[in-house]
Motif scaffolding. Structure first.
Motif, PDB file in Angstrom:
ATOM      1  N   GLN A 207       0.873  -1.232  -0.141  1.00 33.34           N
ATOM      2  CA  GLN A 207       0.015  -0.070  -0.025  1.00 33.34           C
ATOM      3  C   GLN A 207       0.996   1.169   0.100  1.00 33.34           C
ATOM      4  O   GLN A 207       0.633   2.254  -0.626  1.00 33.34           O
ATOM      5  CB  GLN A 207      -0.837  -0.001   1.166  1.00 33.34           C
TER       6      GLN A 207
ATOM      7  N   PRO B 225      -2.781   5.781   5.569  1.00 28.47           N
ATOM      8  CA  PRO B 225      -2.889   7.063   5.556  1.00 28.47           C
ATOM      9  C   PRO B 225      -1.856   7.885   6.139  1.00 28.47           C
ATOM     10  O   PRO B 225      -1.359   8.904   5.881  1.00 28.47           O
ATOM     11  CB  PRO B 225      -4.210   7.551   5.337  1.00 28.47           C
ATOM     12  N   LEU B 226      -2.243   7.394   7.555  1.00 27.61           N
ATOM     13  CA  LEU B 226      -1.138   8.350   8.676  1.00 27.61           C
ATOM     14  C   LEU B 226       0.073   8.248   8.502  1.00 27.61           C
ATOM     15  O   LEU B 226       1.028   8.949   8.567  1.00 27.61           O
ATOM     16  CB  LEU B 226      -1.857   8.212  10.147  1.00 27.61           C
TER      17      LEU B 226
ATOM     18  N   ILE C 198       1.846   7.616   5.777  1.00 31.12           N
ATOM     19  CA  ILE C 198       2.081   8.413   4.606  1.00 31.12           C
ATOM     20  C   ILE C 198       2.500   9.869   5.182  1.00 31.12           C
ATOM     21  O   ILE C 198       3.470  10.410   4.651  1.00 31.12           O
ATOM     22  CB  ILE C 198       1.131   8.492   3.534  1.00 31.12           C
ATOM     23  N   THR C 199       1.764  10.449   6.166  1.00 30.81           N
ATOM     24  CA  THR C 199       1.848  11.640   6.267  1.00 30.81           C
ATOM     25  C   THR C 199       3.244  11.530   7.280  1.00 30.81           C
ATOM     26  O   THR C 199       4.009  12.640   7.100  1.00 30.81           O
ATOM     27  CB  THR C 199       0.634  12.079   7.577  1.00 30.81           C
TER      28      THR C 199
ATOM     29  N   ASN D 124     -13.330   7.812   7.846  1.00 30.69           N
ATOM     30  CA  ASN D 124     -14.012   7.721   6.545  1.00 30.69           C
ATOM     31  C   ASN D 124     -13.133   8.448   5.600  1.00 30.69           C
ATOM     32  O   ASN D 124     -12.495   8.294   4.536  1.00 30.69           O
ATOM     33  CB  ASN D 124     -15.503   8.345   6.475  1.00 30.69           C
ATOM     34  N   GLY D 125     -13.053  10.001   5.934  1.00 27.05           N
ATOM     35  CA  GLY D 125     -12.238  10.910   5.268  1.00 27.05           C
ATOM     36  C   GLY D 125     -10.914  10.471   5.183  1.00 27.05           C
ATOM     37  O   GLY D 125     -10.323  10.707   4.106  1.00 27.05           O
ATOM     38  N   ILE D 126     -10.196  10.055   6.374  1.00 24.29           N
ATOM     39  CA  ILE D 126      -8.830   9.538   6.337  1.00 24.29           C
ATOM     40  C   ILE D 126      -8.589   8.452   5.074  1.00 24.29           C
ATOM     41  O   ILE D 126      -7.598   8.388   4.248  1.00 24.29           O
ATOM     42  CB  ILE D 126      -8.363   9.217   7.481  1.00 24.29           C
TER      43      ILE D 126
ATOM     44  N   ALA E 271     -10.559   8.082   2.360  1.00 20.37           N
ATOM     45  CA  ALA E 271     -10.888   8.677   1.203  1.00 20.37           C
ATOM     46  C   ALA E 271      -9.448   9.229   0.788  1.00 20.37           C
ATOM     47  O   ALA E 271      -9.146   9.037  -0.434  1.00 20.37           O
ATOM     48  CB  ALA E 271     -11.858   9.582   1.110  1.00 20.37           C
ATOM     49  N   ALA E 272      -8.895   9.864   1.691  1.00 19.74           N
ATOM     50  CA  ALA E 272      -7.468  10.684   1.182  1.00 19.74           C
ATOM     51  C   ALA E 272      -6.648   9.475   0.935  1.00 19.74           C
ATOM     52  O   ALA E 272      -5.879   9.913   0.020  1.00 19.74           O
ATOM     53  CB  ALA E 272      -6.886  11.419   2.422  1.00 19.74           C
TER      54      ALA E 272
ATOM     55  N   ALA F 112      -7.129   6.668  -0.262  1.00 17.46           N
ATOM     56  CA  ALA F 112      -7.395   6.244  -1.859  1.00 17.46           C
ATOM     57  C   ALA F 112      -6.871   7.146  -3.017  1.00 17.46           C
ATOM     58  O   ALA F 112      -6.488   6.670  -3.965  1.00 17.46           O
ATOM     59  CB  ALA F 112      -8.727   5.945  -1.754  1.00 17.46           C
ATOM     60  N   MET F 113      -6.832   8.433  -2.455  1.00 17.86           N
ATOM     61  CA  MET F 113      -6.537   9.574  -3.547  1.00 17.86           C
ATOM     62  C   MET F 113      -4.948   9.634  -3.552  1.00 17.86           C
ATOM     63  O   MET F 113      -4.465  10.161  -4.628  1.00 17.86           O
ATOM     64  CB  MET F 113      -7.003  10.737  -3.211  1.00 17.86           C
ATOM     65  N   LEU F 114      -4.432   9.476  -2.546  1.00 21.94           N
ATOM     66  CA  LEU F 114      -2.791   9.644  -2.507  1.00 21.94           C
ATOM     67  C   LEU F 114      -1.845   9.039  -3.474  1.00 21.94           C
ATOM     68  O   LEU F 114      -0.901   9.674  -3.665  1.00 21.94           O
ATOM     69  CB  LEU F 114      -2.465   9.887  -1.051  1.00 21.94           C
ATOM     70  N   PRO F 115      -2.202   7.973  -3.891  1.00 19.08           N
ATOM     71  CA  PRO F 115      -1.257   7.382  -4.925  1.00 19.08           C
ATOM     72  C   PRO F 115      -1.128   8.243  -6.161  1.00 19.08           C
ATOM     73  O   PRO F 115      -0.195   8.520  -6.889  1.00 19.08           O
ATOM     74  CB  PRO F 115      -1.844   6.062  -5.299  1.00 19.08           C
TER      75      PRO F 115
END
Lengths: 240, 280
Positions: free
Chosen positions: A30, A72-73, A75-76, A155-157, A159-160, A162-165
């Motif tokens: 991922q 996602p976290l 990635i940040t 949910n928002g995290i 979605a983020a 999913a978009m980050l790639p």
């Protein structure tokens, strides 16, 4: 330079060491998507994919946090950690004057030792310190953070995540994208999206397009270049 | 077969020279030693070429040898496969400098500086972008299912051709010296390779968007009493349009020199804000 530090591989290694190989591979895969375009060209990196992967795998296995939220976290974390990990280049810098002196006097053993010691401290010890400190301090914080979040934020995290790639892809595009390549880019997009083919199919079509262009340009160059006869044989030799 | 086959290149070297070249090849594997702001890969060049310089300056005064080593330790930056090509070219120039004196120190420095741009451009496009992304794409199909085949396939398949190419290019560079670059740029071969690799890369990356990116819009709205999905409307215009828009917005921001960290945080804001409004 063998890319053993890419998320897809380092995630597997970290998982293996922490006793849950499958989680390591899944998290690594991922994160590989998200950091696909992180460029190791030039001195500093915008994100440290290596540290992000090691820490995210540790968060998942050691702290037992759910993968979908932690990725996602993580990635940040990778982007934030780059601020710290870029210090490694300053650490290496300290060894440069001594290496110059060793070379000037032709002290091979001393130079080799400086290279190894400097590189180990800068590129091994320092990132390890960041990872261990990050997991020890960040793990529990992240744990209570995630457990107390309202569902829409999770949910928002997601979605983020999913978009980050897209960021990884955009970063690669900054290197090669121009008007001429745009048409091939769109062709690749449409073919994959409409036909739902696999990577090997894409490679064959892509090679067909690239080689066609290569040989057409070669023809044009040959015509433009009257002295090309000797060079052409070298070209062919070089390519064979 | 041809005079540029690996066999021919190897047979032209004296046994001692070949041994030194092999040593240099294995040491050049450490292309990241003491990588730092002021020198980039300079120390890697000195580290890799040390055995060669030892051999070349065997009977020469120590000051000259020190000067040659310091020259290598200066600024250098190159993609890792082309790094070996450059090592071959630099070694052949150093040899010419010592044995005939035709190549001056100034020439070596000038050619070294001029190698960085074109070699990196070709190497980065072929290996960093096209080859890595292709192998990653195939390996990911396994890794995303948690299979050990993914990471192992990635590391083995990605590196295998590089080990061969690095060796071949090092010997090729050593055989032809800096001439090969003149002929390559005059004949346009360099641009030809970069352009063809760019086409292949652009095509593959275009295909990776629907594979990797998703914009999980779940919102619906009422129109003429019917429930309409927002995602369906965008997909009706063109499948994958939303994903494409996200990529191009990010590309535009990156081109405006927006810090990628801000783009990540912005994506979080959009994601969480969108989820709060019921978009995701």
């Amino acid at each position: 330079m063998s890319l053993t530090n890419r998320p897809i591989f380092i995630g597997f290694v970290t998982g293996l060491l922490l006793g849950d190989m499958e989680t390591g591979i899944l998290v690594g895969a991922q994160l590989e998507l998200a950091f696909l375009g992180i460029v190791a060209i030039g001195a500093t990196t915008a994100a440290d994919a290596e540290i992000a992967t090691i820490m995210t795998v540790a968060f998942s296995i050691v702290n037992g946090l759910p993968m979908e939220t932690v990725i996602p976290l993580g990635i940040t974390v990778g982007y934030a950690a780059s601020l710290l990990s870029n210090i490694r280049l300053l650490i290496a810098e300290f060894f440069i004057p001594a290496s110059d002196r060793a070379l000037e006097k032709d002290e091979e053993k001393k130079f080799v030792m400086l290279c190894w010691v400097g590189s180990i401290i800068a590129f091994f010890v320092w990132p390890s310190v960041i990872c261990v400190a990050g997991v020890l301090v960040g793990g529990p914080v992240l744990e209570s953070f995630i457990n107390n979040l309202p569902p829409f934020i999770l949910n928002g995290i997601g979605a983020a995540g999913a978009m980050l790639p897209a960021l990884g892809i955009a970063m690669i595009l900054t290197l090669i994208f121009n008007k001429r390549i745009a048409i091939y880019f769109m062709a690749g997009f449409v073919i994959y999206k409409y036909l739902a083919v696999d990577m090997i199919f894409m490679l064959v079509i892509g090679l067909l397009l690239a080689l066609t262009d290569f040989f057409v340009t070669a023809e044009i160059n040959k015509k433009n270049n009257s002295a090309a006869t000797t060079i052409t044989s070298e070209e062919e030799d070089f390519l064979s | 077969m041809s005079k540029y086959s690996l066999k021919a290149l190897r047979s032209e070297l004296s046994p001692e020279e070949l041994k030194v070249m092999n040593k240099t090849y294995w040491k050049s594997e450490r292309a990241g030693v003491l990588f730092c702001f002021s020198r980039y890969m300079g120390p890697a060049l000195a580290y890799g070429l040390y055995p060669f310089i030892n051999w070349l300056y065997k009977d020469k005064p120590k000051e000259e040898k020190g000067k040659a080593l310091l020259r290598l330790n200066g600024f250098w930056n190159c993609e890792a496969v082309m790094h070996n090509f450059a090592i071959g070219i630099l070694a052949s120039m150093e040899k010419d400098h010592v044995q005939t004196g035709n190549t001056t120190e100034a020439t070596i420095e000038a050619i070294k500086a001029s190698l960085i741009g074109p070699l990196s451009a070709v190497g980065d496009t072929i290996f960093w972008i096209v080859w890595r992304i292709l192998v990653t794409g195939v390996a990911l199909t396994f890794a995303l299912q948690g299979s050990i085949v993914g990471p192992l396939l990635f590391i083995v398949v990605y590196n295998a051709p590089k080990y061969y190419l690095r060796y071949y290019l090092q010997l090729l560079g050593y055989r032809t010296g800096s001439e090969i670059l003149v002929s390559m740029s005059e004949s346009g071969l360099m641009q030809q390779i970069t352009k063809a690799a760019g086409i292949l890369g652009g095509f593959m990356i275009g295909g990776m968007i629907p594979m990797l990116v998703s914009v999980p819009v779940t919102a619906t709205f009422q129109m003429n009493g019917l429930e309409q999905s927002v995602a369906d409307i965008f997909n009706g215009i063109m499948p994958g349009l939303l994903e494409l828009i996200v990529v191009f917005v990010m590309l535009g921001l990156l081109r405006k020199k927006v810090n990628p960290m801000l783009i990540v945080l912005g994506t979080f804001v959009v994601g969480i804000g969108g989820a709060a409004l019921g978009l995701f």
